[in-house]
Design an enzyme around this catalytic site. Structure first.
Site, mmCIF file in Angstrom:
data_model
loop_
_atom_site.group_PDB
_atom_site.id
_atom_site.type_symbol
_atom_site.label_atom_id
_atom_site.label_comp_id
_atom_site.label_asym_id
_atom_site.label_seq_id
_atom_site.Cartn_x
_atom_site.Cartn_y
_atom_site.Cartn_z
ATOM 1 N N HIS A 1 -14.340 5.459 5.277
ATOM 2 C CA HIS A 1 -15.774 5.209 5.378
ATOM 3 C C HIS A 1 -16.438 5.171 4.007
ATOM 4 C CE1 HIS A 1 -20.051 6.165 6.198
ATOM 5 N NE2 HIS A 1 -19.848 5.477 7.309
ATOM 6 N N HIS B 1 -2.245 20.056 6.193
ATOM 7 C CA HIS B 1 -3.160 18.982 5.811
ATOM 8 C C HIS B 1 -2.444 17.634 5.918
ATOM 9 C CE1 HIS B 1 -5.737 22.167 4.322
ATOM 10 N NE2 HIS B 1 -4.745 22.605 3.579
ATOM 11 N N HIS C 1 12.456 1.394 4.928
ATOM 12 C CA HIS C 1 12.263 -0.023 4.605
ATOM 13 C C HIS C 1 12.811 -0.869 5.754
ATOM 14 C CE1 HIS C 1 11.718 -3.645 2.377
ATOM 15 N NE2 HIS C 1 11.567 -3.044 1.203
ATOM 16 N N HIS D 1 -2.621 7.129 4.970
ATOM 17 C CA HIS D 1 -3.205 5.949 4.325
ATOM 18 C C HIS D 1 -4.339 5.375 5.168
ATOM 19 C CE1 HIS D 1 -3.843 2.117 2.530
ATOM 20 N NE2 HIS D 1 -3.162 1.443 3.426
ATOM 21 N N ASN E 1 -10.487 0.792 2.019
ATOM 22 C CA ASN E 1 -9.039 0.798 1.829
ATOM 23 C C ASN E 1 -8.762 0.528 0.347
ATOM 24 O OD1 ASN E 1 -6.292 0.283 1.692
ATOM 25 N ND2 ASN E 1 -6.224 -0.927 3.565
ATOM 26 N N CYS F 1 0.806 -1.225 0.000
ATOM 27 C CA CYS F 1 0.000 0.000 0.000
ATOM 28 C C CYS F 1 0.836 1.271 0.000
ATOM 29 C CB CYS F 1 -0.925 0.005 1.222
ATOM 30 S SG CYS F 1 -2.099 -1.368 1.253
#
Length: 531
Positions: A460, A427, A338, A431, A464, A259
């Site tokens: 919502h 802002h 990572h 994720h 995802n 993701c």
């Protein structure tokens, strides 16, 4: 285990009245123990702080030297009158002939030109698009369970488990899934994968090209990321074939990167633009839900079924200076972390077959803790690049205090200073992985409900959507007309590997409410107070 007790939280769950067994007719409860994200600054590793300052010094040394030189020059010149200044200039230049003066000016102009030409090109975001499927693919949570039941692939225990996950997921009743999840046959086929990929990718790109009025043949760099579905020819080749792009296009297809791959794709596109001036780059981020559908009974592999939904984003980048007046944002920083060298992190999200040979993604029970460690490393490296000097001094001084006097009696009771990232960004696009992850991030980073409003509402409304979720969140902010000139946007994503990546953008102008946006038809319904 004693040292990990602070990472555990308990919850008492009312299971209702027992219908059978020796406790029939009795009210029963269960105690649920969960891991929470670690406090990020309790165990800050100094090497990541040093890494962040190393980035800052490498990219900002001129910010320290130029003001100093200007200050010294101003102090020297300010002590002279105008007549004295002209006399000194005349006396100093009269000693040189015209050839010497011209040679000096030539060297000066050459040095100045070399400096500006060697500077990295600014990377501009001209516009982006987020695909919104038709209402034919929209499902409520109840319809989702019914589709799964009709497929005949799940027993009642598996269906009940998925129902419980959905109830606490933070996902609403208007998300999108392929209709094929209700089919009894195998849907993890190349045909289904290509059909879904064509629909979402071409839908997002059609909107992007229409909004920007850029011809597909003008694109010089194409980067596509999709973690699970990686056919041959690749998805990037599919796009080139569909839009008949030029033959010398630099195309890349990233697979298996989870993701957080959207920011990795951004980083790759940025590097390609630095090496190829006067060019456009398109970044496509998506995931195939149907191809990744798990039909088995392993609970840790059923979780992705409940969270992942259809979605795709397409972003147009440019390094052309003439695009400056039309750009929405300028890329400021990308920081990648990572943790794949650690075995637990490497296997925290792992694709494999279960005992019945069904393929799926297995989610580790330690995922929240592993994600917290990667996030801590990432924000520690990012901090020196974005935080105000006041916040850096406070954070660094408390860190040094703990390193020097950490063994004292007050070391455990004294709470470390948590940098206020709200001072660095206007802002936040975090994720939208799950409600639990967003809750823990908000608690640890001391963010307000307003800061995470875009993430919670995206989870919502769209679920995802994997690597594209951060763009649905930015689309929410634009639809609400909240992005002003000079605002800084933090996009934060994490995924398998385990990886955590950050991208920082600065708004070039006030972003007006767009005419095409996935939120326009439901904008009045959000934000929902229940979230």
């Amino acid at each position: 285990m004693a040292g990990e007790q602070h990472l555990l939280s308990t919850e008492i769950v009312n299971r209702g009245i027992e219908s059978s067994g020796p406790d029939a007719g009795s009210l029963t409860f269960s105690v649920r123990v969960r891991r929470r994200l670690p406090d990020f600054v309790q165990s800050v590793n100094l090497k990541y702080v040093k890494l962040g300052y190393h980035y800052l010094i490498n990219h900002g040394i001129y910010l320290a030297t130029i003001p100093l030189l200007v200050l010294v020059f101003s102090a020297e010149v300010g002590s002279l009158s105008r007549a004295e200044l002209w006399r000194i200039i005349w006396d100093s230049t009269a000693r040189y002939d015209l050839a010497t003066v011209l040679a000096f000016l030539g060297v000066f102009v050459f040095t100045l030109s070399a400096y500006f030409m060697s500077r990295p090109s600014s990377i501009y975001l001209l516009d982006f698009a987020c695909y919104k499927p038709s209402d034919d693919f929209k499902v409520t949570k109840e319809q989702f369970i019914e589709h799964a039941r009709k497929s005949g692939k799940f027993n009642e225990a598996s269906l009940e488990f998925q129902k419980k996950i959905l109830e606490s997921s933070g996902i609403g009743d208007e998300t999108y899934v392929p209709r094929s999840i209700g089919y009894p046959e195998n849907i993890s086929t190349m045909k289904e994968g290509r059909a879904e990929a064509s629909m979402v990718i071409f839908g997002a790109l059609d909107e992007l090209f229409e909004k920007t009025r850029i011809r597909p043949k003008d694109v010089g760099v194409l980067v596509v990321n999709c973690s699970i579905f990686n056919p041959t020819p690749s998805l990037s080749a599919m796009i080139i074939n569909h839009y008949k792009m030029r033959g010398n296009i630099l195309s890349f297809n990233l697979g298996g990167m989870g993701c957080s791959a959207g920011i990795i794709a951004l980083d790759l596109a940025s590097d390609m633009l630095q090496a190829n001036p006067n060019n456009y780059a398109v970044v496509v981020s998506t995931e195939m839900v149907g191809y990744n559908w798990y039909p088995g009974k392993e609970r840790s592999m059923l979780i992705p079924n409940c969270y992942f939904r259809m979605g795709c984003s397409a972003v147009l980048l440019s390094n052309r200076r003439r695009d400056y007046p039309f750009a929405k944002y300028r890329l400021e920083h990308i920081v990648r972390t990572h943790k794949g060298a650690d075995d637990r992190s490497f296997r925290s999200i792992y694709q494999e077959e279960d005992s019945e040979r069904f393929k799926g993604l297995k989610i580790s029970k330690d995922l929240v803790e592993i994600g917290g460690d990667a996030l801590k490393t990432n924000i520690t490296t990012l901090g020196p690049l974005v935080l105000p000097i006041s916040e850096q001094l406070l954070f660094f001084s408390t860190l040094i205090w703990r390193l020097l006097f950490g063994n004292g009696a007050n070391s455990q009771t004294r709470k470390p200073y948590i940098p206020d990232y709200k001072l660095a960004f206007e802002h936040f696009c975090v994720h939208a992985a799950s409600k639990t992850v967003l809750d823990e991030l908000q608690r640890n980073l001391e963010l307000s409900e307003k800061n995470l409003e875009a993430s919670r509402n995206t989870l919502h409304r769209f679920g995802n959507t994997s690597s594209s979720s951060i763009w649905y969140e930015l689309a929410f902010l634009e639809a609400k007309d909240r992005v002003k000139r000079g605002d800084r946007v933090w996009q934060l994503a994490f995924g398998s590997g385990f990886k955590c990546n950050s991208a920082v953008w600065r708004s070039m102008r006030r972003i007006r409410k767009p005419s095409r946006n996935p939120w326009l038809d439901c904008l009045d319904s959000y934000p929902q107070q229940a979230l």
